[in-house]
Each structure stands twice: as C-alpha cells, then as structure tokens.
Design an enzyme around this catalytic site. Sequence first.
Site, PDB file in Angstrom:
ATOM      1  CE  LYS A  93      -1.135   5.547   1.310  1.00  0.00           C
ATOM      2  NZ  LYS A  93      -1.230   5.837   2.753  1.00  0.00           N
ATOM      3  CG  ASP A 100      -1.898   1.149   1.216  1.00  0.00           C
ATOM      4  OD1 ASP A 100      -2.818   1.145   0.380  1.00  0.00           O
ATOM      5  OD2 ASP A 100      -1.749   2.066   2.049  1.00  0.00           O
TER       6      ASP A 100
END
Length: 540
Positions: free
Chosen positions: A394, A390
């Site tokens: 980003k 995750d």
Amino acid sequence: SIINDLALVTLEGTSMMGVPGIAQRLFSALKEAKVSVTMISQASSEHSICVVVPSRQSQIARTFIERAFYREIEYGLIQPVEIEDHISVLAAVGDGMVHTKGVSAKLFSSLSSANVNVRAIAQGSSERNISVVVKQTDAIRALRAAHNFFYLTGHPLSIGIIGVGLVGSTLLKQIEAHRDYLNKRYNCRIIVKAITNSKAMVISQKGIDLSSWVKKIKEAEQNNTSISDKLGVTGLPTIPLDLDIFYRSVTEGSYPINVILDCTSNDQVASHYVNWLKRGVHVVTPNKKAFSGDLRYYKEIQLECDTLTSKCCYETTVGAGLPVIRTLQQLIESGDEILTIEGILSGTLSFIFNEFSKENNQKNFSDIVAEAKALGYTEPDPRDDLSGMDFARKVVILARESGLDLSLSDISIPNLVPKELSHLSVEDFMKSLAKSDINVSMKKLNDEAKSAGNVLRMVGVVDVKSKRASLQIKSYSRAHAFAGLQGSENVVLYTTARYNTAPLIVRGPGAGAEVTAGGVFADLVSILHLKSLSLSLIHI
C-alpha cells in the site's frame, strides 16, 4: 442502420488539389464501370476522394479509375487506387437531427467509447443523415453503441467478476440490491455475464441470475465444468482458470461498455490488465499486485488509462472503501504539492497496536495477535500481516501515485515474524509465538512509549521530498491523530504545500468485506458516471 459487404475506394495525390474536373473524371469512370456508389467523402484539402462501393464491384472500380487517371499515376502525380475490403457504413438518419446541436458529437463519442475507429465520414447539408465508414468486424458494436448513446435502449454494462470470496460475493449482493437505482440514475442495465473462482465458471450471455449464482457455481465446481448457455461448450478444464474464455464471455455480444472486476489477490489475473485495457475493457480491482509489483507494468497500466478508451480503478487497493488514492490524485491534479504522506493502512496491525498500547493492557503482544486472529481480523496465516508486506504494498502504491519510482525492494519493512518461526505451520506458529522473544522486545518498546505518555503504532511514511518510503514502528502523543483510532480503523495524513500547518486527514474503516466491496462498487459506478457526464456535456 448498417450496410455491410462494402469496400472503401480511395484516390489521392497532391496534384489533385485545386485542379478542376477531378471528381467529374472519377464519377464518370464509375458510371462507365456501372458501379453503384453508396457513400462519398472528400476533405476540403482536395488531397483525396473516397467512395464506398459494393465489395463485389471494388476491383472493376479500381480498373476503370486507374484507366481514367493513367497519366497522373504513371508520372507519380496521383497514387494508385487503394481498396479496403470488409467495410460497413453506419448511418444515423432522422428529421430530429435537423438544426440540433451535438448530434455528431454524440455519435462520435459513442463510437469512441466502444473503441470503434472511423475510416471516413459524410453528412448532407439537410442534416438528416450522418454516415460513417467502419470495419465490418466493428459494425455490430458500432450500431449498438450508437443506439445506447442515443438512448434508444438503456446502456448495457457487461461485467464479469473474478473471485467470489468475501469481497466478491458481497459485491454481487450490493449490485443486485442497487440495480434498479442505477437503471434510473444512469439509464444503465448491468448484465453480469461471467462469474468465476479458481475452480469453475458460470457464464450466461443473457445475464446470470444473481439470486442463484452460488448454487450454479457449486454445481460447476462439483462437475469441474463451465456452465454456458451461449458458448455451447461442456467439460472445459477450469483448473487453472481460463482467462481467455472468461474475457470472451464478458465481451461477447459487442456491448459498448465492458468491465472486468478482479476481486482476487492473484498475480496471474493482474498480468492481464494491460491486455484488457488495450482492448477497451475497463478494470476495477482491490488487487494490489499490479500496482505494487513491477514498476514498468504499473506504468503500462497508467499509459493505457491515459488513452481514455478504458479506465482502471483501484481505489480499494490501499484503504478499502476510504477515498485514499482519489484524495491524493485530486490534490495533485489541483496543483497542490505533496510533501509527506503518513498512514496506518493495515486494519490488522491497527487493531493489534491499538489494543497493545491501551493504558490498562496487561496482555502480551502474542495474546493480542491471537485475539485478532480469533476475531477474523488477520489473514488465515497471521504472518502475512505481521511481515508487513501487505502494508508495504500500500505504501508503494501511494509513493508511485505521488510520482516516485519506488518498488517493494526500496522500502524498509519491520518484520514482526521471528525468523525461527517462519517455517512452522500456522498452528505451531501461534503456539510458539507466545514463547518467542517478540513479546519481550515489543513490551520494551511499548513501555518506553507509555513512560513518555505516548502510544505505539506501525506507520507507513512516504517522503516525497527525499524520494523515500518506509514502514516504521513509532510512538506518538495521545493527542495525535494516530492515537485515537478504534478497532481496525485506518487513517492517512497528507501534508502538502496547502495543508502544511494542519495535514488533511482521511479516517475510517480500512478493512471488512462490506466496505471493501462498497469501494469496488463505487469504482464501478464512477465508470457509469463518466459515460453519463459525457452525454450531459453534449447537451450543453
């Protein structure tokens, strides 16, 4: 007003330029055919003349015009008459238009925002009437857009929300609480026309009562049907989610501003963004998949946004409510050169490393992970956070926003999930993590950092000069910006040509339903701001 059931008749040819009597012959032919002309349009180049006539008379108009210009058409000096059926004329009429600057600009801005193409234009010298030719299928949308942009009604903003978990449900509460303010500030009426999760949809063309949507969607889940007061359908399969019905529900009624809010992390939903943008629907989302997945798809989204007919807002994909992407974009747009971006962009990993690196900490790494899970900072399966995936998404988004063509496969990611524990259930994983070698290896790294007076952090790095990006576990002095974080805070450091000796820092809460929903709401308001600004500029 709108006049329907018309046809656009076009006569064109280079030999028409500068030749006297062309218009007289055209209108004589129409008079002879007893055809009523609704509108006339001719460019100053004299290359073409367009007339709008009733659809039922279009063919007889063609016959008489081609008879009048038989020789020119025969020798290729003038093109055969073209007829476009299913046409409407939108007319803006009023004494208040006389000598008023910006009326035409306002009208055409409204049509552009509603994704309506104008085929022909006419305005009389009295300035009391502007008429435009549009497709009949666009007529109602064009009329409503003109009304809204001339402030005959408050701007209706039709929205649909996909995903009503923590973020989606909190967003609906925020929208309900601030409706009156937005109405006053932007002359906007927010109409929530569709709410859906993976199991059921609630649809209402009049607008869903946000005080009872939870009850309605629970009823829909129990009945496994879609509740609709407009489409007249019952018993619709809602597993899997039918995004075509959802899209039609949001765009039904021809409102000039339609927005889809995707509060999921679903690949299938993200795959529809380009199609929605092409149709003039704005997209607002914290879903990272479309922006960190296939590079070509990311570029397609950017290309559609460049057309200015629709906007895709995804600020919350990186820093929740923090202005991480917006700050980066503004630096680039203002001519600054991005050198490096460094950041702690995982609220979960921020909390874990902050607690683990405390001087008085005696807990094992696995104990801190368990504590983070108990506090609700991790995903239901903490491995989703510990794998770094995750966080890496980003970093990919920031790299792409900086102009680098990078993908997840280009990022080195330290995986804190022991391989032998990857296949276990969540419960067994948590038990086994306490006995795994990860505690030994992390303690060694932490002790080395402490002995040097430093703290341990997992940091994402985008090096624009070398065109590389990575996740790294590094130690930093206690005076560094990364050392002073509290709880699950995020922080980003932008080192640029202008901010070179001291980087630009953005810091604050990087997780949580309230701040993430607030960031999504801010993106939604940014669409309203652009619409309001376009009108304000017209008045200058």
